[in-house]
Design an enzyme around this catalytic site. Structure first.
Site, mmCIF file in Angstrom:
data_model
loop_
_atom_site.group_PDB
_atom_site.id
_atom_site.type_symbol
_atom_site.label_atom_id
_atom_site.label_comp_id
_atom_site.label_asym_id
_atom_site.label_seq_id
_atom_site.Cartn_x
_atom_site.Cartn_y
_atom_site.Cartn_z
ATOM 1 N N GLU A 60 5.780 -6.169 -3.616
ATOM 2 C CA GLU A 60 4.830 -7.262 -3.432
ATOM 3 C C GLU A 60 3.618 -7.096 -4.341
ATOM 4 O O GLU A 60 3.260 -5.991 -4.733
ATOM 5 C CB GLU A 60 4.347 -7.272 -1.982
ATOM 6 C CG GLU A 60 5.454 -7.593 -1.025
ATOM 7 C CD GLU A 60 4.999 -7.561 0.420
ATOM 8 O OE1 GLU A 60 3.796 -7.746 0.686
ATOM 9 O OE2 GLU A 60 5.855 -7.354 1.285
ATOM 10 N N CYS A 63 -0.219 -6.136 1.822
ATOM 11 C CA CYS A 63 1.063 -5.757 1.236
ATOM 12 C C CYS A 63 2.003 -5.048 2.206
ATOM 13 O O CYS A 63 1.587 -4.340 3.084
ATOM 14 C CB CYS A 63 0.829 -4.894 0.008
ATOM 15 S SG CYS A 63 0.724 -5.916 -1.451
ATOM 16 N N CYS A 83 1.848 6.446 6.919
ATOM 17 C CA CYS A 83 0.670 6.091 7.717
ATOM 18 C C CYS A 83 1.111 5.143 8.839
ATOM 19 O O CYS A 83 1.879 4.211 8.596
ATOM 20 C CB CYS A 83 -0.401 5.436 6.845
ATOM 21 S SG CYS A 83 -0.897 6.497 5.470
ATOM 22 N N CYS A 121 7.061 3.850 0.472
ATOM 23 C CA CYS A 121 6.079 4.934 0.378
ATOM 24 C C CYS A 121 6.492 6.015 1.354
ATOM 25 O O CYS A 121 6.990 5.722 2.433
ATOM 26 C CB CYS A 121 4.687 4.409 0.753
ATOM 27 S SG CYS A 121 3.396 5.673 0.656
ATOM 28 N N SER A 131 -8.588 6.257 0.894
ATOM 29 C CA SER A 131 -8.324 5.730 2.236
ATOM 30 C C SER A 131 -8.639 6.812 3.253
ATOM 31 O O SER A 131 -7.818 7.679 3.522
ATOM 32 C CB SER A 131 -6.865 5.296 2.340
ATOM 33 O OG SER A 131 -6.596 4.307 1.378
ATOM 34 N N LEU A 132 -9.831 6.756 3.787
ATOM 35 C CA LEU A 132 -10.286 7.800 4.708
ATOM 36 C C LEU A 132 -9.897 7.440 6.142
ATOM 37 O O LEU A 132 -9.236 8.200 6.833
ATOM 38 C CB LEU A 132 -11.812 7.968 4.550
ATOM 39 C CG LEU A 132 -12.441 9.139 5.270
ATOM 40 C CD1 LEU A 132 -11.834 10.463 4.836
ATOM 41 C CD2 LEU A 132 -13.963 9.148 5.032
ATOM 42 N N GLY A 165 3.053 1.506 -1.955
ATOM 43 C CA GLY A 165 3.198 2.823 -2.569
ATOM 44 C C GLY A 165 1.918 3.607 -2.694
ATOM 45 O O GLY A 165 0.824 3.069 -2.576
ATOM 46 N N GLU A 166 2.083 4.897 -2.923
ATOM 47 C CA GLU A 166 0.948 5.800 -3.122
ATOM 48 C C GLU A 166 0.899 6.137 -4.622
ATOM 49 O O GLU A 166 1.749 6.871 -5.133
ATOM 50 C CB GLU A 166 1.159 7.058 -2.257
ATOM 51 C CG GLU A 166 0.266 8.232 -2.579
ATOM 52 C CD GLU A 166 -1.228 7.901 -2.668
ATOM 53 O OE1 GLU A 166 -1.774 7.266 -1.758
ATOM 54 O OE2 GLU A 166 -1.842 8.289 -3.682
ATOM 55 N N CYS A 183 0.661 1.154 8.658
ATOM 56 C CA CYS A 183 1.010 0.482 7.404
ATOM 57 C C CYS A 183 2.459 0.003 7.381
ATOM 58 O O CYS A 183 3.377 0.772 7.679
ATOM 59 C CB CYS A 183 0.762 1.461 6.253
ATOM 60 S SG CYS A 183 1.345 0.861 4.656
ATOM 61 N N ASN A 196 -4.934 -4.883 9.780
ATOM 62 C CA ASN A 196 -3.985 -5.982 9.872
ATOM 63 C C ASN A 196 -2.895 -5.587 10.842
ATOM 64 O O ASN A 196 -2.159 -4.643 10.571
ATOM 65 C CB ASN A 196 -3.335 -6.163 8.497
ATOM 66 C CG ASN A 196 -3.655 -7.491 7.923
ATOM 67 O OD1 ASN A 196 -3.383 -8.517 8.525
ATOM 68 N ND2 ASN A 196 -4.240 -7.460 6.743
ATOM 69 N N CYS A 235 -3.646 -7.302 -7.048
ATOM 70 C CA CYS A 235 -3.274 -6.080 -6.340
ATOM 71 C C CYS A 235 -1.809 -5.810 -6.658
ATOM 72 O O CYS A 235 -0.961 -6.674 -6.434
ATOM 73 C CB CYS A 235 -3.487 -6.307 -4.844
ATOM 74 S SG CYS A 235 -2.913 -4.950 -3.832
HETATM 75 N N1 SAH Z 1 -1.187 4.255 -0.779
HETATM 76 C C1 SAH Z 1 -2.497 3.927 -1.178
HETATM 77 C C2 SAH Z 1 -2.630 2.538 -1.724
HETATM 78 C C3 SAH Z 1 -1.837 1.460 -1.072
HETATM 79 S S1 SAH Z 1 -2.329 1.026 0.565
HETATM 80 C C4 SAH Z 1 -3.471 4.162 -0.044
HETATM 81 O O1 SAH Z 1 -3.033 4.376 1.071
HETATM 82 O O2 SAH Z 1 -4.668 4.145 -0.304
HETATM 83 C C5 SAH Z 1 -3.825 0.107 0.245
HETATM 84 C C6 SAH Z 1 -4.830 0.134 1.374
HETATM 85 O O3 SAH Z 1 -4.380 -0.670 2.466
HETATM 86 C C7 SAH Z 1 -5.099 1.518 1.933
HETATM 87 O O4 SAH Z 1 -6.482 1.684 2.123
HETATM 88 C C8 SAH Z 1 -4.365 1.453 3.232
HETATM 89 O O5 SAH Z 1 -4.832 2.411 4.132
HETATM 90 C C9 SAH Z 1 -4.598 0.039 3.662
HETATM 91 N N2 SAH Z 1 -3.704 -0.478 4.698
HETATM 92 C C10 SAH Z 1 -2.396 -0.237 4.879
HETATM 93 N N3 SAH Z 1 -1.917 -0.898 5.952
HETATM 94 C C11 SAH Z 1 -2.949 -1.576 6.467
HETATM 95 C C12 SAH Z 1 -3.111 -2.441 7.586
HETATM 96 N N4 SAH Z 1 -2.087 -2.730 8.380
HETATM 97 N N5 SAH Z 1 -4.333 -2.965 7.793
HETATM 98 C C13 SAH Z 1 -5.380 -2.671 6.986
HETATM 99 N N6 SAH Z 1 -5.287 -1.863 5.930
HETATM 100 C C14 SAH Z 1 -4.096 -1.313 5.673
HETATM 101 FE FE1 SF4 Z 2 -0.159 5.165 3.713
HETATM 102 FE FE2 SF4 Z 2 -0.845 3.789 1.489
HETATM 103 FE FE3 SF4 Z 2 1.649 4.714 1.813
HETATM 104 FE FE4 SF4 Z 2 0.830 2.740 3.327
HETATM 105 S S1 SF4 Z 2 1.078 2.681 1.135
HETATM 106 S S2 SF4 Z 2 1.985 4.554 4.015
HETATM 107 S S3 SF4 Z 2 -1.313 3.258 3.610
HETATM 108 S S4 SF4 Z 2 -0.190 5.950 1.646
#
Ligand code: SAH
Ligand code: SF4
Length: 346
Positions: free
Chosen positions: A93, A334, A117, A113, A215-216, A160-161, A120, A291, A106
């Protein structure tokens, strides 16, 4: 199987060398690069090359591209969401957003990935494969072509990361800057990571002028480990120590992503702990109302909570903003569209 090489991701000098070994003059490499920069996706279309050479190239090389599988346009704010398919049928996406300063896109760096998390959508299905540098770039080229706009900034925040596909992402960063290509400067690029500390150290050494988003999502290990498996590998303190050195070393402000999850990460106590941890750091906090994703228990925080959280951070001298929701009617975050398509096809 005869594995063909991705010609588009290859530096021009390297291509010239390979061609030389085949008895083809080096200037052909420049001609090929020019076609590739113009978004040509088949050797047949490289009209200033002799037919025999075009055939020879097609036997050896591929030109990875992306195809639009679905396109959704938000009726609210014009945000565009693409589901792109790749040569092997996998999908990723990408989202195109309009801001006052221009279009921002984006893009994805992996199919799936492996970071897992819990909030996600992308993380739920694990990693399928890394994207090639050319596939990362092709998302921008195809969106520009299709929507008839120029993308002026890019965020690596799709599926993806990025730091888990380190070498391909680094090559993409070279390509995106190259003259003749999409030519987007480093200062207009943000890379988001869940906090792969070892890779952040490597990135730091490159002294790139991009914006690093981290992403903290939680101010302490106990909470962060509940949300993100990667937090078991590196503690919040280790991560923040690297962030602090990263900011000092590159002179670039770190942008922290913080998902606001109702009753989980959005309490005043969390805000105070976060403020204390980030004190004195060259940084900015981006609050993202979570989300809700099917199959996860998380709900987004209400507006009052967001305001209270911002206030606490600001009182401690830390700038914070709440991420604007774009494309709410098209599920613009995404991972969700791909998942739905997979469920429909199952
Ligand atoms: N993998 C990387 C980049 C892709 S995710 C990362 O984790 O940073 C991009 C951002 O979207 C990250 O900050 C992630 O934590 C956040 N994200 C993922 N799922 C989400 C959700 N359901 N609601 C809000 N933010 C989300
Ligand atoms: Fe975590 Fe980013 Fe991978 Fe989603 S895309 S699982 S937020 S590292």
């Amino acid at each position: 199987m005869n594995q063909k090489t991705d010609i588009k991701s290859m530096p021009t000098e390297q291509l010239a060398e390979q061609l030389k070994a085949l008895g083809i003059p080096a200037f052909r490499a420049k001609q090929i690069r020019s076609w590739l920069d113009h978004g040509v996706t088949s050797f047949e279309d490289m009209r200033n090359l002799p037919l025999a050479l075009r055939e020879q190239l097609a036997e050896r090389y591929t030109i990875p591209s992306v195809k639009i599988e679905r396109k959704l346009i938000s009726a609210i704010d014009g945000t565009v969401k693409y589901l792109f398919s790749l040569a092997d049928g996998e999908t990723v996406e990408s989202v195109l957003m309009k801001f006052h300063h221009g279009w921002s896109q984006c893009i994805s760096t992996q199919v799936g990935c492996r970071m897992g998390c819990t909030f996600c959508a992308t993380g739920q299905g694990g990693l399928v494969r890394n994207l090639l540098p050319s596939e990362i770039l092709a998302q921008i080229e195809e969106a520009q072509r299709d929507h008839g706009v120029r993308v002026s900034s890019v965020v690596l925040m799709g599926m993806g990361e990025p730091l888990d596909n380190f070498d391909h992402v680094m090559r993409f960063l070279e390509m995106v800057n190259e003259e003749g290509g999409v030519q987007i400067g480093m200062r207009h690029i943000s890379l988001s990571t869940c906090g792969l500390v070892d890779r952040m150290e490597e990135l730091m050494e490159r002294r790139l002028q991009l914006t690093l988003s981290v992403s903290l999502h939680a101010p302490n290990d106990e909470l962060r480990r509940r949300l993100m498996p990667i937090a078991r590998k590196w503690s919040v303190d280790e991560l923040l120590d690297t962030c602090r050195r990263y900011a000092e070393c590159t002179g670039r402000r770190i942008s922290f992503e913080y998902a606001m999850v109702d009753g989980v990460t959005d309490t005043d106590a969390c805000a105070k702990e976060l403020a204390q941890k980030l004190k004195g750091m060259l940084c900015h906090v981006n609050l993202i109302p979570v989300n809700p994703v099917d199959g996860t228990p998380y709900r987004r925080s209400c507006a009052d909570r967001l305001q209270s959280f911002v206030k606490i951070l600001e009182r401690a001298g830390i700038t914070a903003t709440v991420r604007r929701t774009l494309g709410a009617d098209i599920n613009a975050s995404c991972g969700q569209l791909r998942r739905k398509e997979q469920q429909n096809n199952a």
